[in-house]
Design a protein around this motif. Structure first.
Motif, PDB file in Angstrom:
ATOM      1  N   GLU A  77     -12.299   4.660  43.417  1.00 17.73           N
ATOM      2  CA  GLU A  77     -13.012   5.886  43.793  1.00 17.73           C
ATOM      3  C   GLU A  77     -12.954   6.918  42.667  1.00 17.73           C
ATOM      4  O   GLU A  77     -13.966   7.524  42.310  1.00 17.73           O
ATOM      5  N   ALA A  78     -11.775   7.120  42.093  1.00 10.96           N
ATOM      6  CA  ALA A  78     -11.625   8.097  41.006  1.00 10.96           C
ATOM      7  C   ALA A  78     -12.425   7.666  39.778  1.00 10.96           C
ATOM      8  O   ALA A  78     -13.071   8.490  39.132  1.00 10.96           O
ATOM      9  N   PHE A  79     -12.393   6.381  39.463  1.00  9.75           N
ATOM     10  CA  PHE A  79     -13.144   5.893  38.309  1.00  9.75           C
ATOM     11  C   PHE A  79     -14.643   6.063  38.531  1.00  9.75           C
ATOM     12  O   PHE A  79     -15.366   6.489  37.625  1.00  9.75           O
ATOM     13  N   SER A  80     -15.121   5.749  39.737  1.00  8.57           N
ATOM     14  CA  SER A  80     -16.544   5.896  40.038  1.00  8.57           C
ATOM     15  C   SER A  80     -16.990   7.345  39.879  1.00  8.57           C
ATOM     16  O   SER A  80     -18.056   7.621  39.337  1.00  8.57           O
ATOM     17  N   ALA A  81     -16.166   8.283  40.344  1.00  8.34           N
ATOM     18  CA  ALA A  81     -16.488   9.710  40.213  1.00  8.34           C
ATOM     19  C   ALA A  81     -16.503  10.118  38.743  1.00  8.34           C
ATOM     20  O   ALA A  81     -17.409  10.826  38.292  1.00  8.34           O
ATOM     21  N   TRP A  82     -15.507   9.653  37.991  1.00  7.96           N
ATOM     22  CA  TRP A  82     -15.435   9.963  36.561  1.00  7.96           C
ATOM     23  C   TRP A  82     -16.657   9.421  35.834  1.00  7.96           C
ATOM     24  O   TRP A  82     -17.279  10.106  35.034  1.00  7.96           O
ATOM     25  N   LEU A  83     -17.034   8.192  36.135  1.00  4.44           N
ATOM     26  CA  LEU A  83     -18.174   7.566  35.489  1.00  4.44           C
ATOM     27  C   LEU A  83     -19.473   8.272  35.846  1.00  4.44           C
ATOM     28  O   LEU A  83     -20.322   8.507  34.982  1.00  4.44           O
ATOM     29  N   ALA A  84     -19.626   8.646  37.101  1.00  4.87           N
ATOM     30  CA  ALA A  84     -20.836   9.336  37.547  1.00  4.87           C
ATOM     31  C   ALA A  84     -21.034  10.641  36.806  1.00  4.87           C
ATOM     32  O   ALA A  84     -22.155  11.009  36.453  1.00  4.87           O
ATOM     33  N   GLU A  85     -19.934  11.348  36.536  1.00  7.51           N
ATOM     34  CA  GLU A  85     -20.023  12.606  35.785  1.00  7.51           C
ATOM     35  C   GLU A  85     -20.581  12.366  34.381  1.00  7.51           C
ATOM     36  O   GLU A  85     -21.345  13.157  33.861  1.00  7.51           O
ATOM     37  N   ARG A  86     -20.191  11.292  33.773  1.00  5.04           N
ATOM     38  CA  ARG A  86     -20.602  11.006  32.396  1.00  5.04           C
ATOM     39  C   ARG A  86     -21.989  10.412  32.303  1.00  5.04           C
ATOM     40  O   ARG A  86     -22.701  10.641  31.346  1.00  5.04           O
ATOM     41  N   VAL A  87     -22.385   9.648  33.302  1.00  6.46           N
ATOM     42  CA  VAL A  87     -23.696   9.019  33.296  1.00  6.46           C
ATOM     43  C   VAL A  87     -24.783  10.044  33.605  1.00  6.46           C
ATOM     44  O   VAL A  87     -25.869  10.003  33.052  1.00  6.46           O
TER      45      VAL A  87
END
Length: 94
Positions: A82-92
């Motif tokens: 969940e944390a990784f998905s949120a982090w990735l979404a911010e960058r994408v």
């Protein structure tokens, strides 16, 4: 008394998120199944069957498809997903 008909087992084939992601990349790059297959050393039928969930993917096959598509297969611990998905979404999205 339960008069409902017994439920039949689902005939739906399992989906594989990695295959779905690689298929999306292939389509975005406007690459045909045949082109991907040729560059990955696979048959076009193998790629077609993988993409239609008609074949259980082998890791080595997914690795070759990812290599051709310039992607990396990454394992993320479940508790960090969940944390990784949120982090990735911010960058994408930026």
């Amino acid at each position: 008394m339960n008069t409902a008909a017994p439920s039949e087992p689902s005939a739906e084939k399992p989906s594989y998120p990695l295959v779905t992601a690689l298929t999306a990349v292939r389509k975005t790059r406007q690459m045909t199944q045949a082109e991907l297959a040729n560059q990955a050393g696979l048959s076009r039928m193998t790629v077609q069957r993988l993409e239609s969930n008609g074949l259980d993917p082998r890791l080595s096959t997914l690795q070759e498809m990812a290599r051709v598509l310039e992607q990396e297969l990454v394992v993320i611990p479940a508790h960090l997903h969940e944390a990784f998905s949120a982090w990735l979404a911010e960058r994408v999205d930026t």
